[in-house]
Motif scaffolding. Structure first.
Motif, PDB file in Angstrom:
ATOM      1  N   LYS A  90      12.680  13.500 -22.952  1.00  0.00           N
ATOM      2  CA  LYS A  90      12.553  14.734 -23.727  1.00  0.00           C
ATOM      3  C   LYS A  90      11.127  14.783 -24.306  1.00  0.00           C
ATOM      4  O   LYS A  90      10.801  14.065 -25.248  1.00  0.00           O
ATOM      5  CB  LYS A  90      13.593  14.780 -24.841  1.00  0.00           C
ATOM      6  N   ILE A  91      10.301  15.656 -23.743  1.00  0.00           N
ATOM      7  CA  ILE A  91       8.866  15.666 -24.043  1.00  0.00           C
ATOM      8  C   ILE A  91       8.507  16.833 -24.962  1.00  0.00           C
ATOM      9  O   ILE A  91       9.014  17.948 -24.803  1.00  0.00           O
ATOM     10  CB  ILE A  91       8.051  15.750 -22.743  1.00  0.00           C
ATOM     11  N   PHE A  92       7.619  16.539 -25.916  1.00  0.00           N
ATOM     12  CA  PHE A  92       7.074  17.548 -26.818  1.00  0.00           C
ATOM     13  C   PHE A  92       5.574  17.688 -26.560  1.00  0.00           C
ATOM     14  O   PHE A  92       4.904  16.706 -26.205  1.00  0.00           O
ATOM     15  CB  PHE A  92       7.267  17.143 -28.286  1.00  0.00           C
ATOM     16  N   ALA A  93       5.066  18.877 -26.755  1.00  0.00           N
ATOM     17  CA  ALA A  93       3.618  19.104 -26.755  1.00  0.00           C
ATOM     18  C   ALA A  93       3.178  19.342 -28.191  1.00  0.00           C
ATOM     19  O   ALA A  93       3.775  20.164 -28.900  1.00  0.00           O
ATOM     20  CB  ALA A  93       3.253  20.302 -25.892  1.00  0.00           C
ATOM     21  N   VAL A  94       2.161  18.607 -28.623  1.00  0.00           N
ATOM     22  CA  VAL A  94       1.578  18.805 -29.952  1.00  0.00           C
ATOM     23  C   VAL A  94       0.135  19.257 -29.741  1.00  0.00           C
ATOM     24  O   VAL A  94      -0.713  18.474 -29.315  1.00  0.00           O
ATOM     25  CB  VAL A  94       1.631  17.517 -30.794  1.00  0.00           C
ATOM     26  N   GLU A  95      -0.114  20.531 -30.009  1.00  0.00           N
ATOM     27  CA  GLU A  95      -1.445  21.103 -29.821  1.00  0.00           C
ATOM     28  C   GLU A  95      -2.250  20.938 -31.108  1.00  0.00           C
ATOM     29  O   GLU A  95      -1.955  21.576 -32.117  1.00  0.00           O
ATOM     30  CB  GLU A  95      -1.331  22.569 -29.423  1.00  0.00           C
ATOM     31  N   LEU A  96      -3.283  20.094 -31.032  1.00  0.00           N
ATOM     32  CA  LEU A  96      -4.104  19.800 -32.196  1.00  0.00           C
ATOM     33  C   LEU A  96      -5.378  20.630 -32.218  1.00  0.00           C
ATOM     34  O   LEU A  96      -5.751  21.211 -33.236  1.00  0.00           O
ATOM     35  CB  LEU A  96      -4.471  18.311 -32.222  1.00  0.00           C
ATOM     36  N   ASN A  97      -6.085  20.633 -31.063  1.00  0.00           N
ATOM     37  CA  ASN A  97      -7.387  21.311 -30.972  1.00  0.00           C
ATOM     38  C   ASN A  97      -8.289  20.883 -32.121  1.00  0.00           C
ATOM     39  O   ASN A  97      -8.887  21.684 -32.828  1.00  0.00           O
ATOM     40  CB  ASN A  97      -7.204  22.839 -30.977  1.00  0.00           C
ATOM     41  N   TYR A  98      -8.350  19.555 -32.290  1.00  0.00           N
ATOM     42  CA  TYR A  98      -9.132  18.964 -33.380  1.00  0.00           C
ATOM     43  C   TYR A  98     -10.079  17.937 -32.777  1.00  0.00           C
ATOM     44  O   TYR A  98      -9.644  16.993 -32.115  1.00  0.00           O
ATOM     45  CB  TYR A  98      -8.204  18.307 -34.393  1.00  0.00           C
ATOM     46  N   GLY A  99     -11.381  18.128 -33.001  1.00  0.00           N
ATOM     47  CA  GLY A  99     -12.341  17.229 -32.397  1.00  0.00           C
ATOM     48  C   GLY A  99     -12.274  17.329 -30.888  1.00  0.00           C
ATOM     49  O   GLY A  99     -12.286  18.431 -30.316  1.00  0.00           O
ATOM     50  N   ASP A 100     -12.176  16.166 -30.217  1.00  0.00           N
ATOM     51  CA  ASP A 100     -12.109  16.146 -28.757  1.00  0.00           C
ATOM     52  C   ASP A 100     -10.678  16.220 -28.236  1.00  0.00           C
ATOM     53  O   ASP A 100     -10.471  16.215 -27.015  1.00  0.00           O
ATOM     54  CB  ASP A 100     -12.767  14.866 -28.218  1.00  0.00           C
ATOM     55  N   VAL A 101      -9.696  16.253 -29.120  1.00  0.00           N
ATOM     56  CA  VAL A 101      -8.292  16.221 -28.694  1.00  0.00           C
ATOM     57  C   VAL A 101      -7.732  17.634 -28.647  1.00  0.00           C
ATOM     58  O   VAL A 101      -7.733  18.347 -29.654  1.00  0.00           O
ATOM     59  CB  VAL A 101      -7.454  15.355 -29.658  1.00  0.00           C
ATOM     60  N   GLY A 102      -7.258  18.027 -27.459  1.00  0.00           N
ATOM     61  CA  GLY A 102      -6.623  19.330 -27.320  1.00  0.00           C
ATOM     62  C   GLY A 102      -5.149  19.253 -27.630  1.00  0.00           C
ATOM     63  O   GLY A 102      -4.684  19.735 -28.663  1.00  0.00           O
ATOM     64  N   ALA A 103      -4.396  18.611 -26.734  1.00  0.00           N
ATOM     65  CA  ALA A 103      -2.947  18.469 -26.921  1.00  0.00           C
ATOM     66  C   ALA A 103      -2.539  17.050 -26.558  1.00  0.00           C
ATOM     67  O   ALA A 103      -3.156  16.395 -25.710  1.00  0.00           O
ATOM     68  CB  ALA A 103      -2.185  19.476 -26.069  1.00  0.00           C
TER      69      ALA A 103
END
Length: 568
Positions: A173-186
């Motif tokens: 069971k997978i979740f996507a966490v969208e951060l878009n912070y610094g170099d990290v997108g999701a």
């Protein structure tokens, strides 16, 4: 003292004698130096033989503290015949310097006939310099968590432990966490722990890495080499909850991160399972595994855990291995670099990806009955046998006597996946319904429910005296009677335990008010804040049945009989 054999002495005499002076010593290996040497599993002494002219290490060993002086000789012989340094050639030194009188006399006796002078000196400057360098390297290692974010990350881990998402979710069971912070997108989240073996959160940097790991594990077919290779190919950050290790904390030299304070913060994450602590790290195909998070990684982990905690608080009770709908929620979280600012983080379930991963593994997480049939759990054509069986309740399960307010009975009947109606309506004057609660992990709870269904459901619950003749101990045994005529041990209580005696008195009083009706509740939630106190959403099965008296059952006092191997 055991001398060298004649053949060994002749072999060493054939080695050329080098115009060099060697230093030799044995020193206690401190934990931080052991880690630098990748010898943290060996707590003991380090033996070093160094060429003082060439300034190279010819041989080094790590041995347990109790090892005798013979180990120093073994390392010395290797320094002569097979030196560690590639540029050093085999040979005998002209002189050996040691800083221990007893070792000097020992080596003089062993090395007789090899033309090697053994001398005592107060200091060994080259070996001292090597150990000073190792200590400096150990002190300069970065802390496992950046000082600026350690407390916040540990608190976020504590909240995830209390949420215990592994009680509701499998790793597909997978979740996507969208951060878009610094170099990290999701980051793409997989939850570990449904089977009650390893608890944690994997945060993949890409869906491709997640899929590739699953494919490699399935193709490995239990090959340790292939599994290790698949593990190291992951591209993710991770949080796991591991057994307590007193040397786990490493705060460098930062006075703001006192080890005892951080240890206390780590243990806050454990709830009642104080033998576990959170650990963090990074996996990358080109870097391998690193149990250190740097600033940008710690920020990504912090925001991810905080967003997941908020999402679980709102939606976790709607999620399960069988039910994983499309859900999306955005949160405004404090910016770790600037608490006055806010960061927008979005959490989404990925049901299509979860279905794809389930299909990839060839499993159907919702079909527990087929799973039990494949194990032969439900196949039982034997005749009823009047013996007390003790293999129904999982070994690690918690069991207790308690009660449910009758005002919640109807809600419970509607919420659980397995319900057995009672033999008669409850009297209006009954305010509490007596139950035995069995709490275990979700998979084991579903197996238990399937077994009870296969036995035809619950006929009744009784208590019966029991004793262990070997220890003269007496017990009050809680017994489940199933409709196929079998009896299963639910739990055993010491008959003089004041807590149990009070619980039994309340049980009997409540059963009188319900006209002999009681129940069995099977719940999940063996970890986290629900341990020992499951909420309604953790209850999976509710069986209403009769309370049977020991006279009605007619078993008498049951005795524990020795097994066939007890005397071996």
């Amino acid at each position: 003292m055991t001398p060298l054999t004649p053949s060994t002495r002749r072999r060493l005499q054939k080695l050329p004698q080098l115009s060099s002076v060697w230093e030799g010593d044995r020193r206690t290996l401190m934990p931080e130096i052991a880690e630098t040497l990748d010898a943290d599993d060996m707590q003991g002494d380090c033996i070093l033989w160094v060429d003082g002219v060439e300034e190279v290490v010819r041989a080094m060993d790590v041995v347990p503290n109790e090892t005798g002086s013979e180990a120093i000789v073994r390392t010395l012989l290797r320094a002569m015949e097979n030196p560690h340094s590639g540029s050093a050639r085999p040979g005998r030194p002209q002189r050996i310097l040691v800083r221990d009188r007893e070792l000097q006399f020992f080596l003089r006796g062993v090395l007789q006939g090899l033309d090697i002078a053994v001398e005592y000196v107060a200091e060994l400057p080259i070996i001292d310099e090597i150990f000073y360098g190792l200590q400096d390297a150990a002190r300069q290692r970065p802390p496992s968590l950046p000082p600026d974010y350690a407390r916040a990350v540990l608190r976020a881990a504590a909240e995830i432990w209390q949420d215990a998402p592994w009680e509701n979710l499998d790793e597909e069971k997978i979740f996507a966490v969208e951060l878009n912070y610094g170099d990290v997108g999701a980051l793409y989240i997989s939850i570990l722990g449904l089977m009650g073996m390893e608890f944690g959160v994997l945060m993949y940097r890409s869906i491709e890495s997640l899929k590739q790991f699953r494919q490699q594990v399935l193709a490995a077919e239990d090959s340790p080499r292939d599994l290790q290779q698949a593990f190291l190919q992951q591209d993710c950050l991770f949080l796991t909850f591991d057994p307590t290790d007193e040397d786990f904390l490493d705060n460098g030299d930062d006075p703001e991160l006192h080890p005892e304070e951080l240890a206390e913060l780590r243990l806050e994450a454990l709830g009642e399972m104080s033998e576990m602590i959170p650990t963090f790290g990074n996996l990358h195909p080109l870097e391998g595994m690193r149990s250190v998070l740097y600033d940008e990684e710690a920020i990504a982990v912090l925001l991810t855990l905080q967003a997941l905690h908020k999402f679980f608080g709102q939606h976790l009770d709607r999620l399960s291995p069988e039910t994983f709908p499309a859900l999306t929620k955005s949160y405004r979280l404090p910016d770790p670099k600037n608490p006055k600012a806010k960061v927008s983080v979005k959490v989404s379930t990925l049901p299509d990806l979860a279905a794809e991963l389930a299909e990839m593994s060839g499993s159907d997480p919702s079909d527990y009955m087929n799973y039990l049939n494949s194990l032969g759990v439900l196949e039982d054509d034997s005749e009823p046998v009047p013996i007390l069986l003790d293999d129904l309740v999982p070994k690690d399960a918690m069991y207790s006597l308690g009660a449910i307010p009758t005002t919640l009975i109807e809600t419970l009947r509607l919420r659980v996946s397995h319900h057995q109606p009672g033999p008669a309506p409850l009297p209006a004057k009954a305010s509490e319904f007596p139950v035995i609660m069995i709490q275990t992990s979700r998979p084991k709870a579903n197996e238990l429910l399937a077994e009870i269904q296969a036995f035809g459901g619950v006929k009744g619950i009784s208590f019966n005296p029991g004793e262990d003749p070997s220890s003269q101990s007496r017990y009050d045994l809680a017994i489940l009677h199933t409709n196929d005529g079998k009896m299963h041990l639910l739990g055993e209580f010491r008959d003089r335990d004041p807590v149990h005696l009070a619980a039994r008195r309340k049980w009997d009083q409540r059963c009188k008010k319900t006209k002999g009706q009681c129940g069995l509740v099977v719940a999940m939630g063996l970890t986290g804040k629900s341990r020992g106190n499951p909420a309604l959403q953790h209850m999976l099965g509710f069986f209403e049945a009769r309370s049977l008296s020991s006279e009605e059952v007619g078993l008498g006092t049951l005795q524990l009989l020795p097994g066939p191997f007890d005397e071996l």
